[in-house]
Design a protein around this motif. Structure first.
Motif, PDB file in Angstrom:
ATOM      1  N   ALA A   1      38.082  40.563  46.670  1.00  0.00           N
ATOM      2  CA  ALA A   1      39.459  40.667  46.314  1.00  0.00           C
ATOM      3  C   ALA A   1      40.192  40.687  47.782  1.00  0.00           C
ATOM      4  O   ALA A   1      40.973  40.024  48.009  1.00  0.00           O
ATOM      5  CB  ALA A   1      39.859  41.466  45.502  1.00  0.00           C
TER       6      ALA A   1
ATOM      7  N   ASP B   1      37.918  49.275  55.159  1.00  0.00           N
ATOM      8  CA  ASP B   1      37.060  49.708  54.139  1.00  0.00           C
ATOM      9  C   ASP B   1      36.443  50.940  54.417  1.00  0.00           C
ATOM     10  O   ASP B   1      36.086  51.271  55.818  1.00  0.00           O
ATOM     11  CB  ASP B   1      35.979  48.497  53.706  1.00  0.00           C
ATOM     12  CG  ASP B   1      35.490  48.395  52.361  1.00  0.00           C
ATOM     13  OD1 ASP B   1      35.607  47.728  51.605  1.00  0.00           O
ATOM     14  OD2 ASP B   1      34.833  49.718  52.213  1.00  0.00           O
TER      15      ASP B   1
ATOM     16  N   ALA C   1      24.999  42.426  40.304  1.00  0.00           N
ATOM     17  CA  ALA C   1      23.838  41.581  40.093  1.00  0.00           C
ATOM     18  C   ALA C   1      24.046  40.231  40.479  1.00  0.00           C
ATOM     19  O   ALA C   1      23.269  39.362  40.530  1.00  0.00           O
ATOM     20  CB  ALA C   1      23.676  41.588  38.517  1.00  0.00           C
TER      21      ALA C   1
ATOM     22  N   ALA D   1      25.445  37.268  40.111  1.00  0.00           N
ATOM     23  CA  ALA D   1      25.617  35.989  39.419  1.00  0.00           C
ATOM     24  C   ALA D   1      27.161  35.351  39.312  1.00  0.00           C
ATOM     25  O   ALA D   1      27.938  36.075  38.911  1.00  0.00           O
ATOM     26  CB  ALA D   1      24.925  36.066  38.074  1.00  0.00           C
TER      27      ALA D   1
ATOM     28  N   ARG E   1      25.707  38.341  48.273  1.00  0.00           N
ATOM     29  CA  ARG E   1      27.037  38.958  48.456  1.00  0.00           C
ATOM     30  C   ARG E   1      26.959  39.505  49.834  1.00  0.00           C
ATOM     31  O   ARG E   1      28.195  39.624  50.600  1.00  0.00           O
ATOM     32  CB  ARG E   1      27.440  39.990  47.335  1.00  0.00           C
ATOM     33  CG  ARG E   1      28.144  39.312  46.337  1.00  0.00           C
ATOM     34  CD  ARG E   1      28.725  40.114  45.067  1.00  0.00           C
ATOM     35  NE  ARG E   1      30.071  40.932  45.816  1.00  0.00           N
ATOM     36  CZ  ARG E   1      30.428  41.800  45.100  1.00  0.00           C
ATOM     37  NH1 ARG E   1      30.151  42.006  43.804  1.00  0.00           N
ATOM     38  NH2 ARG E   1      31.682  42.511  45.465  1.00  0.00           N
TER      39      ARG E   1
ATOM     40  N   VAL F   1      40.633  55.034  53.086  1.00  0.00           N
ATOM     41  CA  VAL F   1      41.865  55.309  52.706  1.00  0.00           C
ATOM     42  C   VAL F   1      41.873  56.645  51.890  1.00  0.00           C
ATOM     43  O   VAL F   1      41.444  56.414  50.631  1.00  0.00           O
ATOM     44  CB  VAL F   1      42.305  53.989  51.910  1.00  0.00           C
ATOM     45  CG1 VAL F   1      43.859  54.112  51.559  1.00  0.00           C
ATOM     46  CG2 VAL F   1      42.174  52.601  52.781  1.00  0.00           C
TER      47      VAL F   1
ATOM     48  N   ASP G   1      38.823  44.837  40.576  1.00  0.00           N
ATOM     49  CA  ASP G   1      38.585  45.675  40.137  1.00  0.00           C
ATOM     50  C   ASP G   1      39.460  46.861  40.088  1.00  0.00           C
ATOM     51  O   ASP G   1      39.762  47.529  39.124  1.00  0.00           O
ATOM     52  CB  ASP G   1      37.401  46.305  40.566  1.00  0.00           C
ATOM     53  CG  ASP G   1      36.190  45.646  39.965  1.00  0.00           C
ATOM     54  OD1 ASP G   1      36.326  44.498  39.611  1.00  0.00           O
ATOM     55  OD2 ASP G   1      34.762  45.922  40.027  1.00  0.00           O
TER      56      ASP G   1
ATOM     57  N   GLY H   1      32.974  39.954  37.428  1.00  0.00           N
ATOM     58  CA  GLY H   1      34.483  40.308  38.025  1.00  0.00           C
ATOM     59  C   GLY H   1      34.284  39.713  39.499  1.00  0.00           C
ATOM     60  O   GLY H   1      35.561  39.804  39.900  1.00  0.00           O
TER      61      GLY H   1
HETATM   62  C1  LIG Z   1      25.901  47.030  38.774  1.00  0.00           C
HETATM   63  C2  LIG Z   1      27.037  45.833  38.660  1.00  0.00           C
HETATM   64  C3  LIG Z   1      26.692  44.721  38.438  1.00  0.00           C
HETATM   65  C4  LIG Z   1      27.573  43.385  38.396  1.00  0.00           C
HETATM   66  N1  LIG Z   1      27.343  42.338  38.173  1.00  0.00           N
HETATM   67  C5  LIG Z   1      28.152  41.002  38.162  1.00  0.00           C
HETATM   68  C6  LIG Z   1      27.693  39.821  38.232  1.00  0.00           C
HETATM   69  O1  LIG Z   1      26.491  39.651  38.353  1.00  0.00           O
HETATM   70  N2  LIG Z   1      28.542  38.913  38.376  1.00  0.00           N
HETATM   71  C7  LIG Z   1      30.038  39.094  38.510  1.00  0.00           C
HETATM   72  O2  LIG Z   1      30.735  38.230  38.618  1.00  0.00           O
HETATM   73  N3  LIG Z   1      30.458  40.474  38.636  1.00  0.00           N
HETATM   74  C8  LIG Z   1      29.389  41.457  38.547  1.00  0.00           C
HETATM   75  N4  LIG Z   1      30.078  42.801  38.608  1.00  0.00           N
HETATM   76  C9  LIG Z   1      31.367  42.958  39.010  1.00  0.00           C
HETATM   77  C10 LIG Z   1      31.863  42.662  40.352  1.00  0.00           C
HETATM   78  O3  LIG Z   1      30.912  43.339  41.037  1.00  0.00           O
HETATM   79  C11 LIG Z   1      33.182  43.410  40.680  1.00  0.00           C
HETATM   80  O4  LIG Z   1      33.977  42.942  39.687  1.00  0.00           O
HETATM   81  C12 LIG Z   1      33.555  42.703  42.011  1.00  0.00           C
HETATM   82  O5  LIG Z   1      32.832  43.447  43.156  1.00  0.00           O
HETATM   83  C13 LIG Z   1      35.168  43.047  42.289  1.00  0.00           C
HETATM   84  O6  LIG Z   1      35.547  42.846  43.363  1.00  0.00           O
HETATM   85  P1  LIG Z   1      36.634  43.738  44.261  1.00  0.00           P
HETATM   86  O7  LIG Z   1      36.805  42.917  45.640  1.00  0.00           O
HETATM   87  O8  LIG Z   1      37.729  43.850  43.456  1.00  0.00           O
HETATM   88  O9  LIG Z   1      35.986  45.053  44.297  1.00  0.00           O
HETATM   89  P2  LIG Z   1      34.851  45.620  45.186  1.00  0.00           P
HETATM   90  O10 LIG Z   1      33.768  44.571  45.239  1.00  0.00           O
HETATM   91  O11 LIG Z   1      34.378  47.038  44.469  1.00  0.00           O
HETATM   92  O12 LIG Z   1      35.115  46.131  46.767  1.00  0.00           O
HETATM   93  C14 LIG Z   1      36.059  47.419  46.861  1.00  0.00           C
HETATM   94  C15 LIG Z   1      35.898  47.664  48.039  1.00  0.00           C
HETATM   95  O13 LIG Z   1      36.737  48.782  48.434  1.00  0.00           O
HETATM   96  C16 LIG Z   1      36.057  49.892  49.166  1.00  0.00           C
HETATM   97  N5  LIG Z   1      36.764  50.953  49.008  1.00  0.00           N
HETATM   98  C17 LIG Z   1      36.793  51.816  47.791  1.00  0.00           C
HETATM   99  N6  LIG Z   1      37.624  52.967  47.841  1.00  0.00           N
HETATM  100  C18 LIG Z   1      38.163  52.990  49.121  1.00  0.00           C
HETATM  101  C19 LIG Z   1      38.904  53.717  49.731  1.00  0.00           C
HETATM  102  N7  LIG Z   1      39.280  55.113  49.458  1.00  0.00           N
HETATM  103  N8  LIG Z   1      39.016  53.363  51.282  1.00  0.00           N
HETATM  104  C20 LIG Z   1      38.601  52.478  51.908  1.00  0.00           C
HETATM  105  N9  LIG Z   1      37.748  51.423  51.181  1.00  0.00           N
HETATM  106  C21 LIG Z   1      37.411  51.744  49.916  1.00  0.00           C
HETATM  107  C22 LIG Z   1      34.875  49.769  48.742  1.00  0.00           C
HETATM  108  O14 LIG Z   1      33.748  50.282  49.953  1.00  0.00           O
HETATM  109  C23 LIG Z   1      34.586  48.294  48.570  1.00  0.00           C
HETATM  110  O15 LIG Z   1      33.886  47.588  49.649  1.00  0.00           O
HETATM  111  C24 LIG Z   1      29.010  43.965  38.655  1.00  0.00           C
HETATM  112  C25 LIG Z   1      29.360  45.189  38.769  1.00  0.00           C
HETATM  113  C26 LIG Z   1      28.452  45.991  38.650  1.00  0.00           C
HETATM  114  C27 LIG Z   1      28.820  47.511  39.082  1.00  0.00           C
END
Ligand SMILES: Cc1cc2nc3c(=O)[nH]c(=O)nc-3n(C[C@H](O)[C@H](O)[C@H](O)COP(=O)(O)OP(=O)(O)OC[C@H]3O[C@@H](n4cnc5c(N)ncnc54)[C@H](O)[C@@H]3O)c2cc1C
Length: 396
Positions: free
Chosen positions: A22, A43, A55, A57, A104, A128, A282, A294
């Protein structure tokens, strides 16, 4: 991987917290459309640190429409899914070249490099601590690096920090995060697994209210994990289910360390944007509550967030409320409304008995692979337990 972090300045137009899909996609869209913006992408850890809690996918057509794909990010191409019933019966749902398993870590690394080349300041060893309320035309982001706490001033902030930290105490933007599910996963060598198919195991035997998965990784190891419905967490701890799963299907496999990761389903009606703060991915609970996917949601919402900020910068204050609403409406149209509908039937879906699933699998087993559609799979399940149709009425 080699990455030189930038020293952060004290003021930015936009501070993006979180460099997952995101945050990265939001930064790319902002910079592609308005290169003059000063942006910090922060980050707490290198977003390519393995294993990424995922995972990995995704639907191929989905991701292709969202981001310029580098073929090196593809660990394997997916031709379908093996659905495994509690009695062990395996049903193939064929969909040739429909999905991919991403690398990823490499994707995050390449995208971060691109963001840095476009002149954003990237620092991935910075936590943060909080995002302050909007006051005097800006927000204050409190950060901590090497044990030292400092503050950044930002005209706008993107919260893309993933599941649940609620870093901003702005009362109008507090979310309840009522359906964050802790999943466990590990990398397992020696588990039988076909590089071009994912496997999903349904039923209370494996993972009540959720599912267990075996997703191929590199031909040697597989990503194996368990997610259970929140109502079963106490009675069915995911770690214990994971061990049982390995004992049943791969007792001689080499199991790497177990990792945990929160899955942020349960998007409610809470506001996710306002006063120069936009939550995406997320952080805004945008995960599909049934499939728990997600990645695409995070990428798309990052793009929506960037479009929204660009509009805000170019519009007078009296139009801002409408622009925030448009952001949330765009998300609802893309996936949000559907997720809310799915969330309503999640429990009924998760409570389907093992007996019903076994019965459905036995029916589906009689249909040739090539004729098995998603509709037929649902139909077989529903007709194995007619009361399900009633329980799922709010979906129809
Ligand atoms: C075990 C598991 C399996 C999954 N498998 C799949 C799949 O196969 N396919 C799929 O589509 N989705 C899957 N998901 C969901 C998917 O991983 C998430 O929906 C996706 O990563 C969300 O992206 P994001 O950028 O919103 O958050 P994230 O990828 O969680 O990125 C958030 C970032 O913020 C950083 N962060 C957090 N708090 C702070 C802070 N206080 N200060 C600074 N940085 C911070 C973290 O280090 C991270 O790098 C899975 C999730 C899990 C837990």
């Amino acid at each position: 991987m080699n990455f030189e972090p930038n020293t952060l300045k004290s003021e930015y137009d936009v501070v993006i917290c979180g460099a997952g899909p995101a945050g990265l996609n939001c930064a790319l869209h902002l910079l592609a459309n308005k290169p003059s913006l000063s942006i910090a992408l922060i980050d707490k850890r290198d977003p390519w640190r393995e294993p990424v809690a995922c995972a990995e996918a995704v639907h191929l057509s989905g991701i292709k429409g969202l981001i310029e794909m580098n073929p090196n990010w593809i660990r394997s191409e997916i031709d379908g899914v093996w659905l495994v019933a509690p009695n062990g019966k395996r049903i193939l749902y064929k969909q040739e070249k429909s999905g991919i398993i991403l690398d990823r870590a490499l994707m995050h690394y390449d995208l971060a490099k691109k963001v840095q080349l476009l002149k954003a300041d990237c620092n991935f060893r910075t936590l943060v601590k909080s995002i302050g309320q909007f006051e005097n035309g800006s927000r204050i982001v409190t950060i901590q690096s090497d044990g030292i706490q400092t503050q950044l001033k930002a005209l706008a902030v993107i919260d893309a920090t993933g599941a649940g930290p609620n870093l901003c105490d702005d009362p109008s933007l507090l979310q309840k995060h009522f359906d964050v599910e802790p999943a466990v996963f590990g990398l397992v060598k020696g588990i039988p697994c076909d590089i071009n198919h994912i496997e999903m195991y349904f039923g209370h035997t494996y993972a009540p209210g959720g599912y267990a998965w075996v997703f191929p990784r590199d031909g040697v190891s597989a990503n194996v994990g368990i997610v259970v419905g929140r109502e079963y967490l106490k009675t069915h701890p995911p770690r214990k289910l994971f061990q049982q799963f390995i004992e049943r299907f791969a007792p001689n496999a080499e199991v790497g360390p177990l990792h945990g990761g929160p899955i942020a389903c349960g998007q409610g009606k809470d506001r996710i944007s306002g006063n120069w703060l936009i939550k995406c991915g997320d952080a805004a609970d945008m995960v599909n509550p049934i499939s728990r996917a997600g990645i695409l949601e995070a990428l798309k919402s990052g793009e929506f967030a960037a479009i929204t900020l660009l509009k805000l910068f170019d519009s007078p204050n009296d139009q801002h409320a409408t622009i925030y609403l448009e952001y949330e409406k765009n998300w609802d149209t893309y996936r949000g409304k559907n997720h809310i509908r799915l969330a309503r039937v999640k429990q009924a879906f998760g409570n389907i008995s093992d007996k019903t699933l076994d019965k459905a699998a036995n029916k589906l087993d009689k249909i040739p692979d090539s004729k098995r559609s998603m509709f037929r799979i649902f139909w077989a399940t529903f007709t194995s337990s007619p009361s399900l149709i009633w329980k799922m009425r709010s979906f129809w």
